[in-house]
Design a protein around this motif. Structure first.
Motif, PDB file in Angstrom:
ATOM      1  N   UNK A  42     -39.307 -34.856  -7.421  1.00  0.00           N
ATOM      2  CA  UNK A  42     -39.746 -33.648  -7.371  1.00  0.00           C
ATOM      3  C   UNK A  42     -41.218 -33.633  -7.552  1.00  0.00           C
ATOM      4  N   UNK A  43     -41.641 -34.338  -8.405  1.00  0.00           N
ATOM      5  CA  UNK A  43     -43.080 -34.706  -8.883  1.00  0.00           C
ATOM      6  C   UNK A  43     -43.827 -35.349  -7.659  1.00  0.00           C
ATOM      7  N   UNK A  44     -43.318 -36.427  -7.185  1.00  0.00           N
ATOM      8  CA  UNK A  44     -43.708 -37.141  -6.003  1.00  0.00           C
ATOM      9  C   UNK A  44     -44.022 -36.515  -4.990  1.00  0.00           C
ATOM     10  N   UNK A  45     -42.986 -35.616  -4.572  1.00  0.00           N
ATOM     11  CA  UNK A  45     -43.055 -35.031  -3.338  1.00  0.00           C
ATOM     12  C   UNK A  45     -43.750 -33.867  -3.464  1.00  0.00           C
ATOM     13  N   UNK A  46     -43.937 -33.168  -4.915  1.00  0.00           N
ATOM     14  CA  UNK A  46     -44.823 -31.967  -5.123  1.00  0.00           C
ATOM     15  C   UNK A  46     -46.282 -32.504  -4.942  1.00  0.00           C
ATOM     16  N   UNK A  47     -46.493 -33.700  -5.230  1.00  0.00           N
ATOM     17  CA  UNK A  47     -48.172 -34.346  -5.164  1.00  0.00           C
ATOM     18  C   UNK A  47     -48.404 -34.524  -3.757  1.00  0.00           C
ATOM     19  N   UNK A  48     -47.574 -34.704  -3.327  1.00  0.00           N
ATOM     20  CA  UNK A  48     -47.708 -34.929  -1.551  1.00  0.00           C
ATOM     21  C   UNK A  48     -48.084 -33.662  -0.666  1.00  0.00           C
ATOM     22  N   UNK A  49     -47.755 -32.403  -1.471  1.00  0.00           N
ATOM     23  CA  UNK A  49     -47.833 -31.431  -0.644  1.00  0.00           C
ATOM     24  C   UNK A  49     -49.011 -30.371  -1.336  1.00  0.00           C
ATOM     25  N   UNK A  50     -49.574 -30.813  -2.535  1.00  0.00           N
ATOM     26  CA  UNK A  50     -50.468 -29.847  -3.356  1.00  0.00           C
ATOM     27  C   UNK A  50     -51.691 -29.481  -2.721  1.00  0.00           C
ATOM     28  N   UNK A  51     -52.209 -30.481  -2.082  1.00  0.00           N
ATOM     29  CA  UNK A  51     -53.933 -30.518  -1.719  1.00  0.00           C
ATOM     30  C   UNK A  51     -54.231 -29.328  -0.902  1.00  0.00           C
ATOM     31  N   UNK A  52     -53.316 -28.485  -0.105  1.00  0.00           N
ATOM     32  CA  UNK A  52     -54.042 -27.446   0.470  1.00  0.00           C
ATOM     33  C   UNK A  52     -54.060 -26.199  -0.475  1.00  0.00           C
ATOM     34  N   UNK A  53     -53.460 -26.432  -1.439  1.00  0.00           N
ATOM     35  CA  UNK A  53     -53.492 -25.056  -2.439  1.00  0.00           C
ATOM     36  C   UNK A  53     -54.397 -25.210  -3.696  1.00  0.00           C
ATOM     37  N   UNK A  54     -55.234 -26.192  -3.705  1.00  0.00           N
ATOM     38  CA  UNK A  54     -56.170 -26.377  -4.774  1.00  0.00           C
ATOM     39  C   UNK A  54     -57.133 -25.357  -5.170  1.00  0.00           C
ATOM     40  N   UNK A  55     -57.318 -24.584  -4.065  1.00  0.00           N
ATOM     41  CA  UNK A  55     -58.480 -23.444  -4.369  1.00  0.00           C
ATOM     42  C   UNK A  55     -57.525 -22.357  -4.616  1.00  0.00           C
ATOM     43  N   UNK A  56     -56.246 -22.187  -4.716  1.00  0.00           N
ATOM     44  CA  UNK A  56     -55.785 -21.020  -5.125  1.00  0.00           C
ATOM     45  C   UNK A  56     -55.433 -20.835  -6.536  1.00  0.00           C
ATOM     46  N   UNK A  57     -55.743 -19.663  -6.853  1.00  0.00           N
ATOM     47  CA  UNK A  57     -55.376 -19.228  -8.418  1.00  0.00           C
ATOM     48  C   UNK A  57     -53.913 -19.502  -8.966  1.00  0.00           C
ATOM     49  N   UNK A  58     -53.269 -18.754  -7.921  1.00  0.00           N
ATOM     50  CA  UNK A  58     -51.599 -18.969  -8.093  1.00  0.00           C
ATOM     51  C   UNK A  58     -51.029 -20.434  -8.418  1.00  0.00           C
ATOM     52  N   UNK A  59     -51.627 -21.302  -7.546  1.00  0.00           N
ATOM     53  CA  UNK A  59     -51.359 -22.478  -7.748  1.00  0.00           C
ATOM     54  C   UNK A  59     -51.605 -23.169  -9.224  1.00  0.00           C
ATOM     55  N   UNK A  60     -52.631 -22.719  -9.709  1.00  0.00           N
ATOM     56  CA  UNK A  60     -53.085 -23.439 -11.082  1.00  0.00           C
ATOM     57  C   UNK A  60     -52.079 -22.673 -12.137  1.00  0.00           C
ATOM     58  N   UNK A  61     -51.675 -21.585 -11.790  1.00  0.00           N
ATOM     59  CA  UNK A  61     -50.897 -20.672 -12.889  1.00  0.00           C
ATOM     60  C   UNK A  61     -49.449 -21.415 -12.839  1.00  0.00           C
ATOM     61  N   UNK A  62     -49.018 -21.738 -11.313  1.00  0.00           N
ATOM     62  CA  UNK A  62     -47.703 -22.536 -11.087  1.00  0.00           C
ATOM     63  C   UNK A  62     -47.784 -23.916 -11.775  1.00  0.00           C
ATOM     64  N   UNK A  63     -48.845 -24.718 -11.751  1.00  0.00           N
ATOM     65  CA  UNK A  63     -49.277 -25.849 -12.406  1.00  0.00           C
ATOM     66  C   UNK A  63     -48.878 -25.934 -13.817  1.00  0.00           C
ATOM     67  N   UNK A  64     -49.586 -24.794 -14.404  1.00  0.00           N
ATOM     68  CA  UNK A  64     -49.246 -24.733 -15.912  1.00  0.00           C
ATOM     69  C   UNK A  64     -47.693 -24.591 -16.246  1.00  0.00           C
ATOM     70  N   UNK A  65     -47.086 -23.871 -15.474  1.00  0.00           N
ATOM     71  CA  UNK A  65     -45.605 -23.733 -15.764  1.00  0.00           C
ATOM     72  C   UNK A  65     -44.805 -24.952 -15.395  1.00  0.00           C
ATOM     73  N   UNK A  66     -45.376 -25.680 -14.454  1.00  0.00           N
ATOM     74  CA  UNK A  66     -44.922 -27.112 -14.108  1.00  0.00           C
ATOM     75  C   UNK A  66     -45.085 -28.077 -15.204  1.00  0.00           C
ATOM     76  N   UNK A  67     -45.978 -27.898 -15.744  1.00  0.00           N
ATOM     77  CA  UNK A  67     -46.345 -28.752 -17.042  1.00  0.00           C
ATOM     78  C   UNK A  67     -45.391 -28.422 -18.314  1.00  0.00           C
ATOM     79  N   UNK A  68     -45.460 -27.180 -18.262  1.00  0.00           N
ATOM     80  CA  UNK A  68     -44.529 -26.439 -19.483  1.00  0.00           C
ATOM     81  C   UNK A  68     -42.913 -27.089 -19.168  1.00  0.00           C
ATOM     82  N   UNK A  69     -42.411 -26.870 -18.092  1.00  0.00           N
ATOM     83  CA  UNK A  69     -41.378 -27.425 -17.490  1.00  0.00           C
ATOM     84  C   UNK A  69     -41.155 -28.954 -17.704  1.00  0.00           C
ATOM     85  N   UNK A  70     -41.918 -29.595 -17.532  1.00  0.00           N
ATOM     86  CA  UNK A  70     -42.100 -31.105 -17.814  1.00  0.00           C
ATOM     87  C   UNK A  70     -41.864 -31.301 -19.292  1.00  0.00           C
TER      88      UNK A  70
END
Length: 160
Positions: free
Chosen positions: A68-96
Motif C-alpha cells: 500500500x505504501x509503495x503503490x501510494x508513493x507511485x500515485x501521490x505526486x499529482x496531489x502534492x499541491x492539494x490541502x486535502x492530500x496533506x490532511x490525508x497524509x497526516x492520517x496515513x502517518x497516524x495509521x502507520x
C-alpha cells in the motif's frame, strides 16, 4: 495508464491491509477472553489464536502495508499541491503508528504478556474503523474538503 494500474493496486492493498488492521484487535480480544477460561480450553484457544494472529500479521498484514505504501508513493505526486492530500497524509502517518501499536500488542500476546485490558483491545478495534472512515471520506470528498480547508485557512488569516 500506469497511474491507473498503480491506483488499482493501491486500493486493493489498502483493502487487504485495513481488513487485517480491523481483524487483529478482534483476535486479541478473543485471546484475552480465552486467558480467563479453565484448562484445557484456555491453552487450546490461546494456542490457536496465537497461530492465527502471527500468520495473519506476517503473511498478510505486513506485505499489504508495504505494498500500500509503495503503490501510494507511485500515485501521490499529482496531489502534492492539494490541502486535502496533506490532511490525508497526516492520517496515513497516524495509521502507520496504529499499525505499529498492533504489531507490539501482537508481540506481547505471542509471549503471553497481557499488558492491555479487554477494553483497550475493544478501543483499538474501534480506532481502526475511525481511520478507515476518515481516510476514505477525505479521499472521496477531496475537492469539497480542499475548498473548505482553503476557505477556512483564509478566514483564519483574515481574523488573525
Amino acid at each position: 495508464m500506469i497511474l491507473l494500474i498503480l491506483k488499482v493496486l493501491h486500493v486493493i492493498s489498502i483493502i487487504v491491509w485495513m481488513g487485517v488492521l480491523l481483524y487483529m484487535p478482534r483476535l486479541f480480544i478473543y485471546q484475552t477472553e480465552a486467558n480467563s477460561k479453565t484448562e484445557p480450553d484456555r491453552s487450546v484457544l490461546i494456542k490457536q489464536y496465537k497461530i492465527m494472529a502471527i500468520n495473519l500479521w506476517i503473511k498478510v498484514g505486513w506485505p499489504a502495508a508495504i505494498l500500500a505504501i509503495i503503490f501510494g508513493l507511485g500515485i501521490m505526486s499529482p496531489y502534492f499541491s492539494s490541502v486535502w492530500f496533506w490532511v490525508k497524509m497526516g492520517l496515513v502517518i497516524a495509521l502507520l503508528g496504529y499499525h505499529h501499536i498492533i504489531h507490539f500488542a501482537n508481540k506481547n500476546l505471542q509471549k503471553d504478556k497481557y499488558t492491555k485490558t479487554l477494553l483497550d483491545f475493544k478501543t483499538m478495534n474501534q480506532t481502526g474503523i475511525l481511520f478507515l472512515l476518515s481516510i476514505v471520506t477525505i479521499a472521496i470528498f477531496k475537492d469539497a474538503i480542499n475548498t473548505f480547508l482553503i476557505a477556512a485557512g483564509i478566514a483564519l488569516l483574515v481574523i488573525l
